[in-house]
Structures are given as structure tokens and as C-alpha cells.
Enzyme design. Sequence first.
Site, mmCIF file in Angstrom:
data_model
loop_
_atom_site.group_PDB
_atom_site.id
_atom_site.type_symbol
_atom_site.label_atom_id
_atom_site.label_comp_id
_atom_site.label_asym_id
_atom_site.label_seq_id
_atom_site.Cartn_x
_atom_site.Cartn_y
_atom_site.Cartn_z
ATOM 1 N N ARG A 112 20.408 38.538 -95.302
ATOM 2 C CA ARG A 112 20.860 37.167 -95.028
ATOM 3 C C ARG A 112 20.346 36.174 -96.076
ATOM 4 O O ARG A 112 21.105 35.329 -96.568
ATOM 5 C CB ARG A 112 20.389 36.728 -93.636
ATOM 6 C CG ARG A 112 21.196 37.312 -92.495
ATOM 7 C CD ARG A 112 20.655 36.840 -91.158
ATOM 8 N NE ARG A 112 21.499 37.281 -90.059
ATOM 9 C CZ ARG A 112 22.552 36.628 -89.589
ATOM 10 N NH1 ARG A 112 22.886 35.472 -90.136
ATOM 11 N NH2 ARG A 112 23.265 37.106 -88.590
ATOM 12 N N ARG A 194 13.844 43.500 -84.709
ATOM 13 C CA ARG A 194 14.342 43.989 -85.991
ATOM 14 C C ARG A 194 13.207 44.097 -86.999
ATOM 15 O O ARG A 194 12.201 43.412 -86.902
ATOM 16 C CB ARG A 194 15.441 43.065 -86.538
ATOM 17 C CG ARG A 194 16.686 43.029 -85.668
ATOM 18 C CD ARG A 194 17.667 41.956 -86.107
ATOM 19 N NE ARG A 194 18.798 41.895 -85.187
ATOM 20 C CZ ARG A 194 19.994 42.422 -85.425
ATOM 21 N NH1 ARG A 194 20.217 43.040 -86.569
ATOM 22 N NH2 ARG A 194 20.954 42.332 -84.545
ATOM 23 N N ALA A 325 29.125 36.294 -88.095
ATOM 24 C CA ALA A 325 29.231 35.750 -89.451
ATOM 25 C C ALA A 325 30.680 35.732 -89.927
ATOM 26 O O ALA A 325 31.125 34.773 -90.564
ATOM 27 C CB ALA A 325 28.371 36.571 -90.412
#
Length: 423
Positions: A112, A194, A325
Site C-alpha cells: 500500500r 496481518r 480499492a
Amino acid sequence: MDTRDHTQRLRIAITGGGLAGAALAHALIKHPHLDVQLYESASEFSERGAAVGLSGIAQRALEELGPSLRNSLDKAGAVQLNSTRIVIGSGPDASSIVFDLGTEDALKVVHRASFLRELLEPIPRSIMHISKKLVEISDDASSGGVLLHFKDGTTERADVLIGADGIHGFARKYILGADHPAAEPVFAGWWDCRNLVSYEKAKKNLGGKYFEQERQYAWLGEGAFIMHDVLEHGTLVQCAGAVYAKTWDQAEWKRPLDRAQLEEAFAPWLDGPIAKGMIELLLDQPEPTAFAQFEHKNAPTYSKGHVCIMGDAAHAMTPWQGSGAGQAIEDAMILETLLADVTSPTQLETALKVYDEVRRPRTQQITESSSITGRLMCGKGDGVELDPQKLLEALKKRWEFIYDCNLKEHKQEASALFHKRVA
């Protein structure tokens, strides 16, 4: 030929400098009749989270926005994956392959922060403003536009405000009203953890056979889900675990996470092929954290006067169909299509209404579908559970309506509706 008087430029304010706002600003700066200003509430432009996957349709939406946006993806180190392999991770059918998704429409996974950096790179620093937290919006009676009031005491005028300020954004509350039941996000039913680890470490802990091809793995199991994929030119692996949870404190967005909690959450998985190795990788970070998944309930509109919302500010969704996204990029695509055709400030409200009419049905359908998909992936589908054949039947076609959208026709629909309204 563009015959507009560009000395009278339309001032477009974008609040939120994440992927959605950056993509839109990047696309709009090429239009000489638009004066774009990008405002970020934080002290720097940054993205939270490890990686984001962009399906083939999301990549095509970037192409529609312009070659430089499409190139940003590759410059950021995106890795093209052959497919997403959906596998059972717990129970008697553990290791059974359900199916491979997207073999003809390859997914690209990108860090990202790297993607945001490349999206922002061509944007003039003079139009990028940090520490600008929006706290009030009011009408500008003199111009017909809006006044943006920031926490630092400053005020800016704009002909249009586009709220790309995320799931907590102020613009959504302005449009819907602070007391509207859809104004605030709600707990969606999962928390996740994560981590980014080296390729070699992931391969050692999870098993070399899962890295023979550049493929994303999605492991379905009792009350939980595991995913891993490769990014940063094949040097890093994103590891993720998600857990189905009936309750979560609405005011709490994250919690510290330890081995005992992970082993309890993945208890039905521990005899299977993937959970033990994944738990080790998720714990291999200074502060393992569980983040709640939140979503927005359907809003009745994405626009009000000269203000609209896009991306997570409009339709925050769970990640189960990998479309958050991509839908933000599609929002940017339609907004650019419309704003490129605006010739007068008097047309701006119409443009935003058309944006709402064109985008809201698609994004809300995906939001609802994603939640259903998540329950299926965690073995919570009624009559489906973790039966490989039933999962195949339940999941196989769930992505078709997302991937089959003709983006050029989507743009043409918006443009035609706009020109009909302003004729």
C-alpha cells in the site's frame, strides 16, 4: 478542441490523501480547467495496512484514468499472481482445493505505501496540504461553492468537495447528517491480523510447495480464514489471518494479540496444513494486533449539493471479495469522466448527482455480497459449511458481476446522463 476559458478554473478540493484521494488527484491534474487541491488530515501522506490486491478490472480502471496511473502500479513493485487458489484449511477435508479464481484475469498485489508513493509522485507539492483535518463544511453564498473549515483554524473555498477521507470521514456525516443510522461504520463480524515477512521466512514456515508459482492462497476453515501472497517484486510475503466474531466493542478498533488468542481462534485448524506456520508468522512482529473489520450500511446518497464522497468514505466494505480499492478507483474513474465535461460551476451539482446514481448501486451490491462471501469462507454458510463441492457451487460465480462490468460503458452511461441533464 477544448475552448473553455481556463482563467476561470473550477476549484476541486479532495479531503483524504490515501489511495482513493491520490488516484483521483493524479487523474484530475491533467485537466487545465480544474484547480485541484489535496488535503490530508495527518502530518504526512501515508497508508495503513500491508498490501492491497487489484483484480484485472481494477487494473483496467487505472488504465481508464490514464497510463501514468496504470504505470504507478508496476513502479510500486506490484506482483502479478497466476490465480487465487481457494483451499480448505481445517477439518476432514483440509488441503482440498476448492477452485482457482481469476486465472484469466490476473490479480496484482502491491504494498500500500509503495503504491501511494507512486500515485502521489507526479502531483505538484504545492497542491498537497498536510495536517488539514476537516471539521466543518458550510455553503459559500457568494460563489455557490463550499467553505472547508479545518481544525487548525484555517478556511478554504472550493467549487466542489470530494470526501475521500476514509471510513471515519467527516464528509459522510455532512452528507447524511450525524444522526443518520448509516453515518457511522459498524462492526462487520470479523477481526484480522496481518504481517509482512521475507519470502524465505514465509517459505520456510508455510512450506515450499505453496511458493512454486506466484499465486495467492486463500484458506477456508472453521470460524476463520488465512491468506498469503507475494509482493514487492517477490521479496516479501503478506500473511493474514481473519477470525469470525459475533461481538466487538464498537468503540474499539484494535486490540493487542498474543499466541494464546491466536491458538484459541484457530483451534479447529491446528491439525491442518497451514495454521501453525501462519501463527508463527503473525506473531513475528513487535506488536501483534487484531484489527476489527468495520463496514458501512447502505447510504441513501453519496452526494449533497457540491459535496460527494468516494472510496471507504462512501462504501467501506469487508475485504472478502478484494474489491475495496478497486471500487475506489472506479469511483475516481467516473468522477474524472464527469468533471472533465463540466463547463460551468452551475453544472457541478448535477455531475455529483449523476456520480451518485451511477456508482451507488454497484458499490452497495458489492458491499453486501462481500459480507455473505466472508461467512461462506469461514464455514458459516447455511447448508454449505466446509463441504468442498458445496463451497465450489456457492463461491464460484460470486465474483462474476464484479469482474464482468464493462468500464467503458460505465463511463459512457455517466457521461450520457450528465449531458442529458444539463442540455
